[in-house]
Design a protein around this motif. Structure first.
Motif, short mmCIF file in Angstrom:
data_model
loop_
_atom_site.label_atom_id
_atom_site.label_comp_id
_atom_site.label_asym_id
_atom_site.label_seq_id
_atom_site.Cartn_x
_atom_site.Cartn_y
_atom_site.Cartn_z
N LEU A 113 0.84 -1.20 0.00
CA LEU A 113 0.00 0.00 0.00
C LEU A 113 0.87 1.25 0.00
CD1 LEU A 113 -2.84 1.29 0.20
CD2 LEU A 113 -2.59 1.16 2.69
N LEU A 114 1.92 1.24 0.81
CA LEU A 114 2.84 2.38 0.86
C LEU A 114 3.53 2.59 -0.49
CD1 LEU A 114 4.07 4.56 2.69
CD2 LEU A 114 5.83 2.89 3.33
N LEU A 115 3.86 1.51 -1.17
CA LEU A 115 4.47 1.60 -2.49
C LEU A 115 3.49 2.24 -3.48
CD1 LEU A 115 6.89 0.94 -4.30
CD2 LEU A 115 5.86 -1.32 -4.68
N LEU B 222 6.86 -7.97 -6.33
CA LEU B 222 6.65 -9.42 -6.23
C LEU B 222 7.83 -10.21 -6.77
CD1 LEU B 222 2.88 -9.63 -7.22
CD2 LEU B 222 3.88 -10.00 -4.96
N ILE B 223 8.39 -9.77 -7.89
CA ILE B 223 9.55 -10.46 -8.46
C ILE B 223 10.74 -10.42 -7.50
CG2 ILE B 223 11.32 -10.29 -10.27
CD1 ILE B 223 9.04 -9.42 -12.18
N ILE B 224 10.99 -9.26 -6.91
CA ILE B 224 12.11 -9.13 -5.98
C ILE B 224 11.87 -9.97 -4.73
CG2 ILE B 224 13.37 -7.53 -4.49
CD1 ILE B 224 12.89 -5.42 -6.73
N SER B 225 10.66 -9.93 -4.23
CA SER B 225 10.32 -10.69 -3.04
C SER B 225 10.48 -12.20 -3.28
CB SER B 225 8.90 -10.37 -2.60
OG SER B 225 8.56 -11.10 -1.45
N LYS B 226 9.97 -12.68 -4.38
CA LYS B 226 10.07 -14.11 -4.71
C LYS B 226 11.52 -14.51 -5.00
CE LYS B 226 5.70 -14.88 -4.41
NZ LYS B 226 5.13 -15.55 -3.26
N THR B 227 12.28 -13.63 -5.63
CA THR B 227 13.69 -13.91 -5.90
C THR B 227 14.47 -14.01 -4.59
OG1 THR B 227 13.55 -12.77 -8.02
CG2 THR B 227 15.75 -13.11 -7.11
N CYS B 228 14.20 -13.10 -3.67
CA CYS B 228 14.86 -13.15 -2.37
C CYS B 228 14.50 -14.42 -1.62
CB CYS B 228 14.48 -11.93 -1.52
SG CYS B 228 15.22 -10.40 -2.09
N LEU B 229 13.26 -14.87 -1.75
CA LEU B 229 12.83 -16.10 -1.09
C LEU B 229 13.62 -17.29 -1.61
CD1 LEU B 229 10.91 -17.54 0.84
CD2 LEU B 229 9.27 -17.68 -1.05
N ARG B 230 13.88 -17.31 -2.92
CA ARG B 230 14.65 -18.43 -3.51
C ARG B 230 16.14 -18.33 -3.19
NH1 ARG B 230 12.41 -21.85 -7.25
NH2 ARG B 230 14.47 -22.21 -8.14
N LEU B 231 16.69 -17.12 -3.22
CA LEU B 231 18.13 -16.96 -3.01
C LEU B 231 18.52 -16.90 -1.54
CD1 LEU B 231 18.93 -14.35 -5.81
CD2 LEU B 231 19.21 -16.84 -5.88
N ARG B 232 17.65 -16.37 -0.72
CA ARG B 232 17.93 -16.23 0.71
C ARG B 232 16.74 -16.72 1.53
NH1 ARG B 232 22.98 -13.97 1.77
NH2 ARG B 232 23.58 -12.54 0.14
N ALA C 271 16.54 -18.06 4.29
CA ALA C 271 16.65 -17.85 5.73
C ALA C 271 16.28 -16.43 6.16
CB ALA C 271 18.06 -18.17 6.20
N TRP C 272 16.16 -15.52 5.17
CA TRP C 272 15.78 -14.14 5.52
C TRP C 272 14.40 -14.13 6.17
CZ3 TRP C 272 16.63 -9.82 1.35
CH2 TRP C 272 17.95 -9.38 1.42
N PRO C 273 14.23 -13.38 7.23
CA PRO C 273 12.87 -13.23 7.79
C PRO C 273 11.96 -12.52 6.78
CG PRO C 273 14.55 -12.38 9.30
CD PRO C 273 15.24 -12.69 8.02
N LEU C 274 10.70 -12.85 6.83
CA LEU C 274 9.74 -12.29 5.87
C LEU C 274 9.75 -10.77 5.87
CD1 LEU C 274 6.92 -13.33 4.19
CD2 LEU C 274 6.10 -11.72 5.89
N ARG C 275 9.82 -10.15 7.03
CA ARG C 275 9.79 -8.68 7.09
C ARG C 275 11.01 -8.07 6.42
NH1 ARG C 275 7.26 -7.58 13.05
NH2 ARG C 275 5.32 -8.64 12.57
N GLN C 276 12.16 -8.67 6.61
CA GLN C 276 13.37 -8.14 5.99
C GLN C 276 13.26 -8.27 4.47
OE1 GLN C 276 16.91 -9.98 7.49
NE2 GLN C 276 18.27 -8.60 6.38
N ARG C 277 12.79 -9.40 3.99
CA ARG C 277 12.61 -9.62 2.56
C ARG C 277 11.57 -8.65 2.00
NH1 ARG C 277 10.88 -14.74 2.67
NH2 ARG C 277 8.72 -14.25 2.27
N ASP C 278 10.50 -8.46 2.74
CA ASP C 278 9.42 -7.58 2.31
C ASP C 278 9.89 -6.13 2.18
OD1 ASP C 278 6.54 -6.94 1.85
OD2 ASP C 278 6.89 -5.78 3.68
N PHE D 67 11.79 -1.28 -0.87
CA PHE D 67 12.74 -0.20 -1.17
C PHE D 67 13.32 -0.36 -2.58
CE2 PHE D 67 12.83 0.35 3.50
CZ PHE D 67 12.50 1.70 3.52
N ALA D 68 13.57 -1.58 -3.00
CA ALA D 68 14.08 -1.80 -4.35
C ALA D 68 13.05 -1.36 -5.39
CB ALA D 68 14.46 -3.26 -4.55
N ALA D 69 11.79 -1.71 -5.19
CA ALA D 69 10.73 -1.32 -6.13
C ALA D 69 10.48 0.19 -6.07
CB ALA D 69 9.44 -2.08 -5.83
#
Length: 130
Positions: free
Chosen positions: A17-19, A102-112, A114-121, A126-128
């Motif tokens: 929503l903020l985005l 969504l692409i960045i979030s899903k990519t982070c999920l595959r590559l990292r 172990a990242w907590p959801l909030r950090q990935r989110d 910020f990237a988007a």
């Protein structure tokens, strides 16, 4: 006084929503603006967009057929009123920012994973946003 803590789903909703608010705020000053730069040639003086009777005409001799088809659709709805063109531009950028998120979030999920959801989110936000 209670602590305000968002759960994971609320964090995702809030950041998306903020985005959308951020993207919209960038375009708020263009709502009532005039055509600028190449708009004179592309929209105002372009006779090819005046009719949708031959929609495949945009695929023949144009390097950007989807762009000119959307311009022609815009013209058919609002003629030379810049508001419709600005609104369509905003909607495209809103959709693009959400897809990029969504692409960045899903990519982070595959590559990292172990990242907590909030950090990935927030990383995706910020990237988007950039």
């Amino acid at each position: 006084m209670s602590n305000f803590v968002l759960n994971d789903k609320q964090t995702i909703f809030f950041s998306r929503l903020l985005l959308a608010v951020l993207v919209s705020s960038v375009y708020v000053n263009s709502w009532h603006g005039a055509f600028l730069l190449d708009d004179q040639i592309t929209i105002v003086d372009n006779e090819a967009i005046r009719s949708l009777s031959l929609p495949w005409q945009f695929w023949d001799n144009v390097r950007r057929p989807i762009f000119f088809l959307t311009i022609a659709l815009n013209y058919s709805v609002g003629k030379l009123d810049p508001f419709g063109y600005h609104l369509f531009n905003l909607l495209v950028h809103l959709a693009a920012s959400q897809v990029l998120y969504l692409i960045i979030s899903k990519t982070c999920l595959r590559l990292r994973p172990a990242w907590p959801l909030r950090q990935r989110d927030w990383f995706a936000f910020f990237a988007a946003a950039i």
